[in-house]
Design a protein around this motif. Sequence first.
Motif, PDB file in Angstrom:
ATOM      1  N   ARG A 119      48.389  61.296  57.393  1.00  0.00           N
ATOM      2  CA  ARG A 119      48.301  61.081  58.830  1.00  0.00           C
ATOM      3  C   ARG A 119      49.546  61.666  59.503  1.00  0.00           C
ATOM      4  N   PRO A 120      49.405  62.107  60.750  1.00  0.00           N
ATOM      5  CA  PRO A 120      50.585  62.623  61.456  1.00  0.00           C
ATOM      6  C   PRO A 120      51.587  61.495  61.696  1.00  0.00           C
ATOM      7  N   PRO A 121      52.872  61.818  61.836  1.00  0.00           N
ATOM      8  CA  PRO A 121      53.879  60.781  62.086  1.00  0.00           C
ATOM      9  C   PRO A 121      53.617  60.060  63.403  1.00  0.00           C
ATOM     10  N   LEU A 122      54.084  58.833  63.475  1.00  0.00           N
ATOM     11  CA  LEU A 122      54.062  58.057  64.717  1.00  0.00           C
ATOM     12  C   LEU A 122      55.465  58.093  65.289  1.00  0.00           C
ATOM     13  N   THR A 123      55.600  58.412  66.565  1.00  0.00           N
ATOM     14  CA  THR A 123      56.891  58.402  67.238  1.00  0.00           C
ATOM     15  C   THR A 123      56.772  57.578  68.507  1.00  0.00           C
ATOM     16  N   LEU A 124      57.643  56.593  68.637  1.00  0.00           N
ATOM     17  CA  LEU A 124      57.691  55.743  69.818  1.00  0.00           C
ATOM     18  C   LEU A 124      59.075  55.853  70.428  1.00  0.00           C
ATOM     19  N   GLN A 125      59.142  56.062  71.730  1.00  0.00           N
ATOM     20  CA  GLN A 125      60.425  56.103  72.427  1.00  0.00           C
ATOM     21  C   GLN A 125      60.459  54.938  73.393  1.00  0.00           C
ATOM     22  N   LEU A 126      61.556  54.192  73.370  1.00  0.00           N
ATOM     23  CA  LEU A 126      61.648  53.010  74.205  1.00  0.00           C
ATOM     24  C   LEU A 126      63.089  52.716  74.545  1.00  0.00           C
ATOM     25  N   LEU A 127      63.265  51.831  75.516  1.00  0.00           N
ATOM     26  CA  LEU A 127      64.581  51.282  75.837  1.00  0.00           C
ATOM     27  C   LEU A 127      64.582  49.902  75.192  1.00  0.00           C
ATOM     28  N   ARG A 139      52.802  45.738  67.059  1.00  0.00           N
ATOM     29  CA  ARG A 139      51.378  46.026  67.297  1.00  0.00           C
ATOM     30  C   ARG A 139      51.087  47.512  67.106  1.00  0.00           C
ATOM     31  N   ALA A 140      51.963  48.370  67.593  1.00  0.00           N
ATOM     32  CA  ALA A 140      51.758  49.816  67.450  1.00  0.00           C
ATOM     33  C   ALA A 140      51.766  50.223  65.980  1.00  0.00           C
ATOM     34  N   LEU A 141      52.653  49.633  65.184  1.00  0.00           N
ATOM     35  CA  LEU A 141      52.693  49.945  63.754  1.00  0.00           C
ATOM     36  C   LEU A 141      51.412  49.504  63.065  1.00  0.00           C
ATOM     37  N   ARG A 142      50.930  48.312  63.405  1.00  0.00           N
ATOM     38  CA  ARG A 142      49.692  47.805  62.795  1.00  0.00           C
ATOM     39  C   ARG A 142      48.527  48.729  63.142  1.00  0.00           C
ATOM     40  N   ALA A 143      48.439  49.165  64.398  1.00  0.00           N
ATOM     41  CA  ALA A 143      47.377  50.071  64.820  1.00  0.00           C
ATOM     42  C   ALA A 143      47.496  51.420  64.104  1.00  0.00           C
ATOM     43  N   TYR A 144      48.701  51.926  63.993  1.00  0.00           N
ATOM     44  CA  TYR A 144      48.930  53.210  63.324  1.00  0.00           C
ATOM     45  C   TYR A 144      48.552  53.150  61.845  1.00  0.00           C
ATOM     46  N   MET A 145      48.973  52.072  61.173  1.00  0.00           N
ATOM     47  CA  MET A 145      48.696  51.949  59.747  1.00  0.00           C
ATOM     48  C   MET A 145      47.234  51.633  59.484  1.00  0.00           C
ATOM     49  N   GLY A 146      46.552  51.005  60.437  1.00  0.00           N
ATOM     50  CA  GLY A 146      45.141  50.699  60.265  1.00  0.00           C
ATOM     51  C   GLY A 146      44.881  49.590  59.250  1.00  0.00           C
ATOM     52  N   GLU A 147      45.921  48.850  58.934  1.00  0.00           N
ATOM     53  CA  GLU A 147      45.815  47.759  57.970  1.00  0.00           C
ATOM     54  C   GLU A 147      47.040  46.874  58.127  1.00  0.00           C
ATOM     55  N   PRO A 148      46.984  45.677  57.549  1.00  0.00           N
ATOM     56  CA  PRO A 148      48.172  44.824  57.621  1.00  0.00           C
ATOM     57  C   PRO A 148      49.395  45.531  57.025  1.00  0.00           C
ATOM     58  N   CYS A 149      50.527  45.366  57.681  1.00  0.00           N
ATOM     59  CA  CYS A 149      51.763  46.035  57.229  1.00  0.00           C
ATOM     60  C   CYS A 149      52.956  45.152  57.573  1.00  0.00           C
ATOM     61  N   THR A 184      70.602  57.426  62.729  1.00  0.00           N
ATOM     62  CA  THR A 184      69.281  56.954  62.350  1.00  0.00           C
ATOM     63  C   THR A 184      69.422  56.029  61.161  1.00  0.00           C
ATOM     64  N   VAL A 185      68.936  54.806  61.325  1.00  0.00           N
ATOM     65  CA  VAL A 185      68.843  53.877  60.208  1.00  0.00           C
ATOM     66  C   VAL A 185      67.411  53.990  59.709  1.00  0.00           C
ATOM     67  N   TRP A 186      67.262  54.234  58.417  1.00  0.00           N
ATOM     68  CA  TRP A 186      65.933  54.484  57.855  1.00  0.00           C
ATOM     69  C   TRP A 186      65.718  53.614  56.621  1.00  0.00           C
ATOM     70  N   CYS A 187      64.451  53.437  56.301  1.00  0.00           N
ATOM     71  CA  CYS A 187      64.099  52.765  55.060  1.00  0.00           C
ATOM     72  C   CYS A 187      62.775  53.336  54.569  1.00  0.00           C
ATOM     73  N   GLU A 188      62.576  53.232  53.267  1.00  0.00           N
ATOM     74  CA  GLU A 188      61.337  53.701  52.650  1.00  0.00           C
ATOM     75  C   GLU A 188      60.746  52.583  51.813  1.00  0.00           C
ATOM     76  N   MET A 189      59.425  52.508  51.853  1.00  0.00           N
ATOM     77  CA  MET A 189      58.705  51.548  51.029  1.00  0.00           C
ATOM     78  C   MET A 189      57.443  52.206  50.497  1.00  0.00           C
ATOM     79  N   GLU A 190      56.908  51.617  49.458  1.00  0.00           N
ATOM     80  CA  GLU A 190      55.652  52.147  48.935  1.00  0.00           C
ATOM     81  C   GLU A 190      54.594  51.985  49.997  1.00  0.00           C
ATOM     82  N   SER A 191      53.739  53.015  50.148  1.00  0.00           N
ATOM     83  CA  SER A 191      52.643  52.926  51.107  1.00  0.00           C
ATOM     84  C   SER A 191      51.642  51.900  50.625  1.00  0.00           C
ATOM     85  N   THR A 192      51.115  51.174  51.575  1.00  0.00           N
ATOM     86  CA  THR A 192      50.074  50.216  51.232  1.00  0.00           C
ATOM     87  C   THR A 192      48.741  50.922  51.252  1.00  0.00           C
ATOM     88  N   ARG A 193      47.868  50.500  50.421  1.00  0.00           N
ATOM     89  CA  ARG A 193      46.521  51.048  50.363  1.00  0.00           C
ATOM     90  C   ARG A 193      45.550  49.907  50.637  1.00  0.00           C
TER      91      ARG A 193
END
Length: 130
Positions: free
Chosen positions: A2-10, A21-31, A114-123
Amino acid sequence: MRPPLTLQLLATPKDVPEVRRALRAYMGEPCADLQLCASELITNVVRHLGEGVPVTVRVVCEQGRTRLEVTDPDLRALPVLCKAADDDETGRGLALLDALTLRWGVEQGPGSKTVWCEMESTRPRAPART
Protein backbone atom coordinates in the motif's frame (compact mmCIF):
# COMPACT_ATOMS: atom_id res chain seq x y z
CA MET A 1 2.13 -2.95 -1.03
CA ARG A 2 0.00 0.00 0.00
CA PRO A 3 1.18 3.57 -0.55
CA PRO A 4 2.53 5.38 2.54
CA LEU A 5 0.17 7.38 4.75
CA THR A 6 1.27 10.94 5.51
CA LEU A 7 -0.56 13.19 7.95
CA GLN A 8 0.43 16.78 8.65
CA LEU A 9 -0.90 18.46 11.75
CA LEU A 10 -0.25 20.99 14.47
CA ALA A 11 0.23 18.74 17.49
CA THR A 12 -2.41 19.09 20.18
CA PRO A 13 -3.93 16.56 22.57
CA LYS A 14 -7.12 16.47 20.47
CA ASP A 15 -5.11 15.27 17.46
CA VAL A 16 -4.12 12.01 19.15
CA PRO A 17 -7.49 10.22 18.75
CA GLU A 18 -7.81 11.58 15.21
CA VAL A 19 -4.41 10.11 14.27
CA ARG A 20 -5.38 6.81 15.91
CA ARG A 21 -8.56 6.66 13.79
CA ALA A 22 -6.62 7.52 10.62
CA LEU A 23 -4.11 4.74 11.33
CA ARG A 24 -6.89 2.20 11.90
CA ALA A 25 -8.56 3.23 8.62
CA TYR A 26 -5.25 3.09 6.74
CA MET A 27 -4.31 -0.33 8.11
CA GLY A 28 -7.80 -1.70 7.49
CA GLU A 29 -7.55 -3.82 10.62
CA PRO A 30 -6.95 -3.46 14.33
CA CYS A 31 -3.51 -1.97 14.99
CA ALA A 32 -3.42 -1.20 18.71
CA ASP A 33 0.39 -1.30 19.01
CA LEU A 34 0.84 1.08 16.08
CA GLN A 35 -1.82 3.40 17.48
CA LEU A 36 -0.22 3.36 20.94
CA CYS A 37 3.22 4.18 19.52
CA ALA A 38 1.80 7.07 17.49
CA SER A 39 -0.06 8.35 20.56
CA GLU A 40 3.12 8.28 22.65
CA LEU A 41 5.24 10.06 20.02
CA ILE A 42 2.69 12.81 19.38
CA THR A 43 2.14 13.26 23.12
CA ASN A 44 5.90 13.64 23.56
CA VAL A 45 5.90 16.47 21.01
CA VAL A 46 3.07 18.24 22.85
CA ARG A 47 4.66 17.68 26.27
CA HIS A 48 8.25 18.61 25.40
CA LEU A 49 7.80 21.18 22.61
CA GLY A 50 4.32 22.57 23.22
CA GLU A 51 0.96 22.60 21.54
CA GLY A 52 0.69 23.72 17.93
CA VAL A 53 4.09 22.43 16.80
CA PRO A 54 3.95 21.27 13.18
CA VAL A 55 4.28 17.49 12.98
CA THR A 56 4.32 15.01 10.14
CA VAL A 57 3.20 11.45 10.85
CA ARG A 58 4.17 8.91 8.20
CA VAL A 59 3.47 5.18 8.02
CA VAL A 60 5.08 2.85 5.51
CA CYS A 61 4.24 -0.85 5.20
CA GLU A 62 6.69 -2.98 3.25
CA GLN A 63 8.62 -6.22 3.45
CA GLY A 64 6.62 -7.50 6.42
CA ARG A 65 7.26 -4.41 8.55
CA THR A 66 5.36 -1.29 9.45
CA ARG A 67 7.43 1.84 10.03
CA LEU A 68 5.99 4.81 11.90
CA GLU A 69 7.74 8.17 11.71
CA VAL A 70 6.90 11.35 13.61
CA THR A 71 8.82 14.42 12.43
CA ASP A 72 8.98 17.75 14.25
CA PRO A 73 11.11 20.90 13.78
CA ASP A 74 13.08 20.84 17.06
CA LEU A 75 16.58 19.38 16.75
CA ARG A 76 17.40 19.92 20.44
CA ALA A 77 14.68 17.87 22.15
CA LEU A 78 15.96 14.34 21.57
CA PRO A 79 14.10 11.42 23.15
CA VAL A 80 15.94 9.43 25.80
CA LEU A 81 14.88 6.03 27.08
CA CYS A 82 14.86 6.13 30.88
CA LYS A 83 13.55 3.97 33.68
CA ALA A 84 10.61 5.54 35.48
CA ALA A 85 10.20 4.91 39.20
CA ASP A 86 7.00 3.25 40.35
CA ASP A 87 5.53 6.53 41.57
CA ASP A 88 6.61 8.68 38.57
CA GLU A 89 3.69 10.11 36.61
CA THR A 90 5.65 10.34 33.35
CA GLY A 91 8.63 8.72 31.67
CA ARG A 92 7.14 5.47 30.40
CA GLY A 93 6.34 6.40 26.79
CA LEU A 94 9.64 5.40 25.24
CA ALA A 95 9.78 2.27 27.39
CA LEU A 96 6.43 1.28 25.86
CA LEU A 97 7.74 2.07 22.40
CA ASP A 98 10.86 0.00 23.10
CA ALA A 99 8.79 -2.95 24.33
CA LEU A 100 6.28 -2.92 21.46
CA THR A 101 8.62 -2.46 18.51
CA LEU A 102 11.41 -4.36 16.81
CA ARG A 103 13.57 -1.24 16.88
CA TRP A 104 13.31 2.52 17.12
CA GLY A 105 15.54 5.53 16.75
CA VAL A 106 15.98 9.18 15.89
CA GLU A 107 17.17 10.71 12.64
CA GLN A 108 18.16 14.35 12.38
CA GLY A 109 17.59 16.19 9.13
CA PRO A 110 18.04 19.78 8.07
CA GLY A 111 15.78 21.69 10.47
CA SER A 112 13.94 18.65 11.81
CA LYS A 113 14.18 15.37 13.65
CA THR A 114 12.26 12.18 13.08
CA VAL A 115 11.53 9.66 15.79
CA TRP A 116 10.73 6.34 14.14
CA CYS A 117 9.89 2.80 15.08
CA GLU A 118 9.37 -0.45 13.21
CA MET A 119 7.17 -3.39 14.04
CA GLU A 120 6.14 -6.55 12.30
CA SER A 121 3.20 -5.93 9.98
CA THR A 122 -0.04 -7.39 11.15
CA ARG A 123 -1.92 -9.68 8.84
CA PRO A 124 -5.66 -10.22 9.03
CA ARG A 125 -6.31 -13.59 10.59
CA ALA A 126 -8.65 -16.06 8.97
CA PRO A 127 -11.76 -16.73 11.04
CA ALA A 128 -11.49 -19.80 13.24
CA ARG A 129 -13.22 -22.89 11.87
CA THR A 130 -15.59 -24.70 14.11
